[in-house]
Design a protein around this motif. Sequence first.
Motif, PDB file in Angstrom:
ATOM      1  N   UNK A 190       0.788  -1.247   0.000  1.00  0.00           N
ATOM      2  CA  UNK A 190       0.000   0.000   0.000  1.00  0.00           C
ATOM      3  C   UNK A 190       0.817   1.293   0.000  1.00  0.00           C
ATOM      4  N   UNK A 191       2.145   1.225   0.183  1.00  0.00           N
ATOM      5  CA  UNK A 191       2.986   2.426   0.165  1.00  0.00           C
ATOM      6  C   UNK A 191       4.391   2.054  -0.286  1.00  0.00           C
ATOM      7  N   UNK A 192       4.964   2.878  -1.163  1.00  0.00           N
ATOM      8  CA  UNK A 192       6.324   2.640  -1.618  1.00  0.00           C
ATOM      9  C   UNK A 192       7.087   3.945  -1.746  1.00  0.00           C
ATOM     10  N   UNK A 193       8.398   3.891  -1.504  1.00  0.00           N
ATOM     11  CA  UNK A 193       9.249   5.079  -1.575  1.00  0.00           C
ATOM     12  C   UNK A 193      10.506   4.735  -2.357  1.00  0.00           C
ATOM     13  N   UNK A 194      10.947   5.677  -3.189  1.00  0.00           N
ATOM     14  CA  UNK A 194      12.178   5.478  -3.936  1.00  0.00           C
ATOM     15  C   UNK A 194      12.806   6.831  -4.229  1.00  0.00           C
ATOM     16  N   UNK A 195      14.127   6.909  -4.117  1.00  0.00           N
ATOM     17  CA  UNK A 195      14.869   8.097  -4.527  1.00  0.00           C
ATOM     18  C   UNK A 195      15.820   7.651  -5.622  1.00  0.00           C
ATOM     19  N   UNK A 196      15.624   8.241  -6.820  1.00  0.00           N
ATOM     20  CA  UNK A 196      16.444   7.837  -7.969  1.00  0.00           C
ATOM     21  C   UNK A 196      16.417   8.910  -9.036  1.00  0.00           C
ATOM     22  N   UNK A 197      17.270   8.719 -10.033  1.00  0.00           N
ATOM     23  CA  UNK A 197      17.368   9.655 -11.152  1.00  0.00           C
ATOM     24  C   UNK A 197      16.203   9.430 -12.106  1.00  0.00           C
ATOM     25  N   UNK A 198      15.557  10.523 -12.514  1.00  0.00           N
ATOM     26  CA  UNK A 198      14.464  10.440 -13.481  1.00  0.00           C
ATOM     27  C   UNK A 198      14.990  10.817 -14.862  1.00  0.00           C
ATOM     28  N   UNK A 199      15.040   9.857 -15.785  1.00  0.00           N
ATOM     29  CA  UNK A 199      15.502  10.203 -17.133  1.00  0.00           C
ATOM     30  C   UNK A 199      14.528  11.142 -17.856  1.00  0.00           C
ATOM     31  N   UNK A 200      13.244  11.078 -17.492  1.00  0.00           N
ATOM     32  CA  UNK A 200      12.238  11.943 -18.110  1.00  0.00           C
ATOM     33  C   UNK A 200      12.495  13.405 -17.749  1.00  0.00           C
ATOM     34  N   UNK A 201      12.799  13.664 -16.479  1.00  0.00           N
ATOM     35  CA  UNK A 201      12.992  15.040 -16.022  1.00  0.00           C
ATOM     36  C   UNK A 201      14.462  15.440 -15.920  1.00  0.00           C
ATOM     37  N   UNK A 202      15.363  14.461 -15.952  1.00  0.00           N
ATOM     38  CA  UNK A 202      16.788  14.757 -15.867  1.00  0.00           C
ATOM     39  C   UNK A 202      17.233  15.228 -14.493  1.00  0.00           C
ATOM     40  N   UNK A 203      16.558  14.741 -13.434  1.00  0.00           N
ATOM     41  CA  UNK A 203      16.870  15.157 -12.063  1.00  0.00           C
ATOM     42  C   UNK A 203      16.782  13.974 -11.121  1.00  0.00           C
ATOM     43  N   UNK A 204      17.454  14.098  -9.970  1.00  0.00           N
ATOM     44  CA  UNK A 204      17.311  13.141  -8.865  1.00  0.00           C
ATOM     45  C   UNK A 204      15.983  13.448  -8.187  1.00  0.00           C
ATOM     46  N   UNK A 205      15.101  12.463  -8.118  1.00  0.00           N
ATOM     47  CA  UNK A 205      13.759  12.674  -7.584  1.00  0.00           C
ATOM     48  C   UNK A 205      13.485  11.720  -6.423  1.00  0.00           C
ATOM     49  N   UNK A 206      12.611  12.159  -5.512  1.00  0.00           N
ATOM     50  CA  UNK A 206      12.076  11.262  -4.501  1.00  0.00           C
ATOM     51  C   UNK A 206      10.625  11.006  -4.877  1.00  0.00           C
ATOM     52  N   UNK A 207      10.262   9.728  -4.894  1.00  0.00           N
ATOM     53  CA  UNK A 207       8.915   9.300  -5.246  1.00  0.00           C
ATOM     54  C   UNK A 207       8.263   8.617  -4.048  1.00  0.00           C
ATOM     55  N   UNK A 208       7.006   8.945  -3.810  1.00  0.00           N
ATOM     56  CA  UNK A 208       6.202   8.236  -2.819  1.00  0.00           C
ATOM     57  C   UNK A 208       4.924   7.814  -3.524  1.00  0.00           C
ATOM     58  N   UNK A 209       4.640   6.520  -3.487  1.00  0.00           N
ATOM     59  CA  UNK A 209       3.450   5.981  -4.153  1.00  0.00           C
ATOM     60  C   UNK A 209       2.544   5.329  -3.121  1.00  0.00           C
ATOM     61  N   UNK A 210       1.240   5.538  -3.300  1.00  0.00           N
ATOM     62  CA  UNK A 210       0.262   4.879  -2.431  1.00  0.00           C
ATOM     63  C   UNK A 210      -0.782   4.194  -3.307  1.00  0.00           C
ATOM     64  N   UNK A 211      -1.263   3.074  -2.827  1.00  0.00           N
ATOM     65  CA  UNK A 211      -2.328   2.362  -3.534  1.00  0.00           C
ATOM     66  C   UNK A 211      -3.645   3.064  -3.265  1.00  0.00           C
ATOM     67  N   UNK A 212      -4.433   3.245  -4.316  1.00  0.00           N
ATOM     68  CA  UNK A 212      -5.769   3.824  -4.176  1.00  0.00           C
ATOM     69  C   UNK A 212      -6.761   2.680  -4.173  1.00  0.00           C
ATOM     70  N   UNK A 213      -7.425   2.504  -3.036  1.00  0.00           N
ATOM     71  CA  UNK A 213      -8.313   1.360  -2.854  1.00  0.00           C
ATOM     72  C   UNK A 213      -9.743   1.805  -2.609  1.00  0.00           C
ATOM     73  N   UNK A 214     -10.645   0.951  -3.068  1.00  0.00           N
ATOM     74  CA  UNK A 214     -12.060   1.138  -2.793  1.00  0.00           C
ATOM     75  C   UNK A 214     -12.611  -0.227  -2.438  1.00  0.00           C
ATOM     76  N   UNK A 215     -13.126  -0.346  -1.222  1.00  0.00           N
ATOM     77  CA  UNK A 215     -13.651  -1.616  -0.726  1.00  0.00           C
ATOM     78  C   UNK A 215     -12.606  -2.730  -0.852  1.00  0.00           C
ATOM     79  N   UNK A 216     -11.407  -2.465  -0.394  1.00  0.00           N
ATOM     80  CA  UNK A 216     -10.248  -3.370  -0.381  1.00  0.00           C
ATOM     81  C   UNK A 216      -9.788  -3.821  -1.770  1.00  0.00           C
ATOM     82  N   UNK A 217     -10.269  -3.182  -2.812  1.00  0.00           N
ATOM     83  CA  UNK A 217      -9.843  -3.477  -4.185  1.00  0.00           C
ATOM     84  C   UNK A 217      -8.960  -2.327  -4.679  1.00  0.00           C
ATOM     85  N   UNK A 218      -7.762  -2.645  -5.131  1.00  0.00           N
ATOM     86  CA  UNK A 218      -6.848  -1.619  -5.626  1.00  0.00           C
ATOM     87  C   UNK A 218      -7.291  -1.179  -7.013  1.00  0.00           C
TER      88      UNK A 218
END
Length: 160
Positions: A120-148
């Motif tokens: 349900x949650x993930x974090x990563x710090x890495x280089x983004x080739x799309x933006x050409x910068x070191x980025x920090x990413x935080x991702x969360x699962x969007x759920x409705x009634x326990x279904x992602x």
Amino acid sequence: MAKKKSLLWHLFFSYLVITLLSLVAVTWYSTASLKKFMLKQIEADLEERALLFGPMLLQHLSPLDERAIDHLCKTIGKAASTRVTIMVPWGKVVGDSENDPEGMDNHLDRPEVATALEATRGVSTRYSPTLGKEMMYVAIALKKESRTLGVLRTAIPVDD
């Protein structure tokens, strides 16, 4: 008299070296601690943003309205100075604040996305080739009634 001066200079230089080494060690430790603290703060801020934006975007995932999602991502991203990306559970990007989602790669292999789908949650710090910068990413699962229904990812450059 010459011996006293010689001894004084030897003591002075040895104390100077000890003082300089101590200062370097303290500066290195302080810098590393401050960097770690700042990265934790950025991570917490990105997670709060994701949790805040999630409900607005979730309503457009079932049924899937890609145009509305992309429009919301661009609006939210601009207002919050945050890159906002929405993926469906199989990794297809359906909204992004910076780019046209049609031209973007499948994001299922991104570490933060894969972790968010599992835990349900993930974090990563890495280089983004799309933006050409070191980025920090935080991702969360969007759920409705326990279904992602999707994954919301927020990101900012770590040099900010």
